[in-house]
Design a protein around this motif. Sequence first.
Motif, PDB file in Angstrom:
ATOM      1  N   TRP A  82       4.921  -5.116  -6.694  1.00 21.96           N
ATOM      2  CA  TRP A  82       3.823  -4.423  -6.025  1.00 21.96           C
ATOM      3  C   TRP A  82       2.543  -4.582  -6.855  1.00 21.96           C
ATOM      4  O   TRP A  82       1.503  -4.956  -6.345  1.00 21.96           O
ATOM      5  CB  TRP A  82       4.241  -2.977  -5.897  1.00 21.96           C
ATOM      6  N   LYS A  86      -0.791  -6.643  -5.766  1.00 24.64           N
ATOM      7  CA  LYS A  86      -2.065  -5.904  -5.715  1.00 24.64           C
ATOM      8  C   LYS A  86      -3.126  -6.605  -6.549  1.00 24.64           C
ATOM      9  O   LYS A  86      -4.290  -6.664  -6.177  1.00 24.64           O
ATOM     10  CB  LYS A  86      -1.818  -4.499  -6.252  1.00 24.64           C
ATOM     11  N   GLU A  97      -3.159  -2.945   2.591  1.00 23.64           N
ATOM     12  CA  GLU A  97      -2.608  -1.622   2.284  1.00 23.64           C
ATOM     13  C   GLU A  97      -1.112  -1.731   2.071  1.00 23.64           C
ATOM     14  O   GLU A  97      -0.432  -2.554   2.697  1.00 23.64           O
ATOM     15  CB  GLU A  97      -2.923  -0.625   3.409  1.00 23.64           C
ATOM     16  N   PHE A  98      -0.634  -0.890   1.171  1.00 24.00           N
ATOM     17  CA  PHE A  98       0.782  -0.894   0.836  1.00 24.00           C
ATOM     18  C   PHE A  98       1.453   0.277   1.529  1.00 24.00           C
ATOM     19  O   PHE A  98       0.981   1.413   1.438  1.00 24.00           O
ATOM     20  CB  PHE A  98       0.955  -0.800  -0.689  1.00 24.00           C
ATOM     21  N   SER A 100       4.775   2.435   1.766  1.00 23.69           N
ATOM     22  CA  SER A 100       5.975   2.651   0.954  1.00 23.69           C
ATOM     23  C   SER A 100       6.908   3.643   1.620  1.00 23.69           C
ATOM     24  O   SER A 100       6.519   4.426   2.490  1.00 23.69           O
ATOM     25  CB  SER A 100       5.585   3.154  -0.421  1.00 23.69           C
ATOM     26  N   SER A 109      -0.540   4.386  -1.852  1.00 27.58           N
ATOM     27  CA  SER A 109       0.147   3.751  -0.735  1.00 27.58           C
ATOM     28  C   SER A 109       0.139   4.687   0.447  1.00 27.58           C
ATOM     29  O   SER A 109      -0.138   5.886   0.312  1.00 27.58           O
ATOM     30  CB  SER A 109       1.581   3.413  -1.109  1.00 27.58           C
ATOM     31  N   ASN A 111       2.368   6.570   2.838  1.00 23.78           N
ATOM     32  CA  ASN A 111       3.764   7.006   2.804  1.00 23.78           C
ATOM     33  C   ASN A 111       4.363   7.011   4.205  1.00 23.78           C
ATOM     34  O   ASN A 111       3.897   7.725   5.090  1.00 23.78           O
ATOM     35  CB  ASN A 111       3.837   8.408   2.185  1.00 23.78           C
TER      36      ASN A 111
END
Lengths: 317, 354
Positions: A82, A86, A97-98, A100, A109, A111
Amino acid sequence: MLSGSSLFLKGVLLGSIFCVLMTVLGLIRTDYGKRRRHYEHHHLQAPNEDILKLAEDERTNLSKSFRVYCIILVKPKDVRLWAAVKETWAKHCDKAEFFSSENVKVFESVNMGTNDMWLMMRKAYKYAFDKYGDQYNWFFLARPTTFAIIENLKYFLLKKNSSQPFYLGHTEKSGDLEYVRVGGGIVLSIESIKRLNSLPSIPEKCSEKGRKVWDVSEDKQLAVCLKYAGVFAENAEDSKGKDVFNTKSVGIFIKEAMTNHPNQVVEGCCSDMAITFNGLTCNQMYVMMYGVYHLRAFGHVFSDVLVFLPANASDND
Amino acid sequence: MASKSWLNILTFLCGSAVGFVLCSQLLSILLEEQKDIQPSVLHNDPHARHSDDSEQNHLEGQMNFDADASQHKDENTDIAEKLYQKVKILCWVMTGPQNLEKKAKHVKATWAQRCNKVLFMSSEENKDFPAVGLKTREGRDQLYWKTIKAFQYVHDHYLDDADWFMKADDDTYVILDNLRWLLSKYNPEDPIYFGRRFKPYVKQGYMSGGAGYVLSKEALKRFVEAFKTDKCTHSSSIEDLALGRCMEIINVEAGDSRDTTGKETFHPFVPEHHLIKGYLPRTFWYWNYNYYPPVEGPGCCSDLAVSFHYVDPTTMYELEYLVYHLRPYGYLYRYQPALPEKMLKENHTILVKD
């Protein structure tokens, strides 16, 4: 005796005619099959003459017309990859965008609140569409093991209209279902996401609740859903027919090439315009950044139609 | 009567079987020929060509820049071609009989073809590869002796065929286009040599053997002369240090090979070891050896890197792919190096941008 030999000769004639007929039929069938497969594939096309005549600022505007939103699905165990993603290729997305499975202290992130990959994927697409559907026209989804070259993605999308339902990547077939492998990265146009999100929740077919016990992978699930929305997977290739989305790393391709065609290792390996490679370690992400965005041979100049500037405040590209 | 009709049927069937088989054989031969037409890109690739001249034990540079036209039709190689003509480099690769197939083969398949001339130096001759036999033994303690003999061989046979003379190992990857850019600013009649500069033991520093080093024509002449007049010693177990000492004695300058932003171009390790912070532990010898302040991370390596070392066969091909094939379309690289002044004056045309 005469009748015997003439009978024999007649037999030979009939046999050869029969053979020719069968061969011709066979050729027609394979040709048709090949044509069908080609029809289903998208080929990277060279820019046409009109585009090449664009002035500098027109090229810049054209380049800016591709707005790619990157969705990277991560889990806490992926934290090192990750970080690497990034700090490397994600910077070249117009926005990345991450998403998770749960909140992770070290990184920002979104959620998704679930451990199920399919549910994460479905929710991420919904989030992206609801929040950014009017700002971005292409949506690229990847796992943190993937390295992507967004510039090559934009070049690939050059003559594709995002208001058409596109669903692109490295495809495979599972029975009748053609789906894009998540490892190589999944590209959806805004139209495809729109259709995906407008699907009502149908149990068994396109479930929001999560997978059944007999696990169908999330990339197949996506293909099923999209199919119901009238969106079909297409394998992305360059003008030579080589895949541009890859589910393996460069190293694996090279090793395979050294075994399978040792006299043409690099030539038979991968596309010059490759968009993704998969299965990289953290270190390899940084090496790819250097290898793609820095290391080159002096004196080899390209006349490209698009123009992309390096990211601000970035030290590795 | 019945048996006769049976015989007739049998004859007919035999005939049709024979006809079928003959016809299918014929057709399969015809169709096989069609399948053999491979995409031209594989056959025309400059890397796939080798010199047919089995008499020679050197390989001519196979820089047919137009060969791969179909695959790289957006690519303009005029500047690279110009440099190929103007900055002639002879490469010799240090190898041995056991490594020809294991290592040297992959050098030959990748970067070696871009030298104006390339020689593979071994202890014994191999006419097929081809490799030059230096008539030495093999082994780490023989490296300096092999180096001396190799340079002597090059001096005696090829002095007029090149301006610069590059030594590399069979696990070194060299980017010749970038080496030519570096050397284009210098005069081969000057006594100078370039490589990854180390600081200990020799006042002006010496060049790392594995990262490769390149001598000007004048430097080569003086080096060979130095052994005839006993100015330099023949025996040493540390090849690069011994050469560096000799260079200082014969007044050959240790050049600065860094690019115009101060980044190193010759590298004693693979990219990963330089790019990843902390990969090489702080106690490693390397940190105390580098002549210029050593850098790890993104500032370690020039965009126009010249060499990497400890490159295994897989990594050779990976580097070849990353340097000469994979690229980010339309990307405006941060580092935009210029051509040296003397090339700018000579040829205006190649610099006309579209």
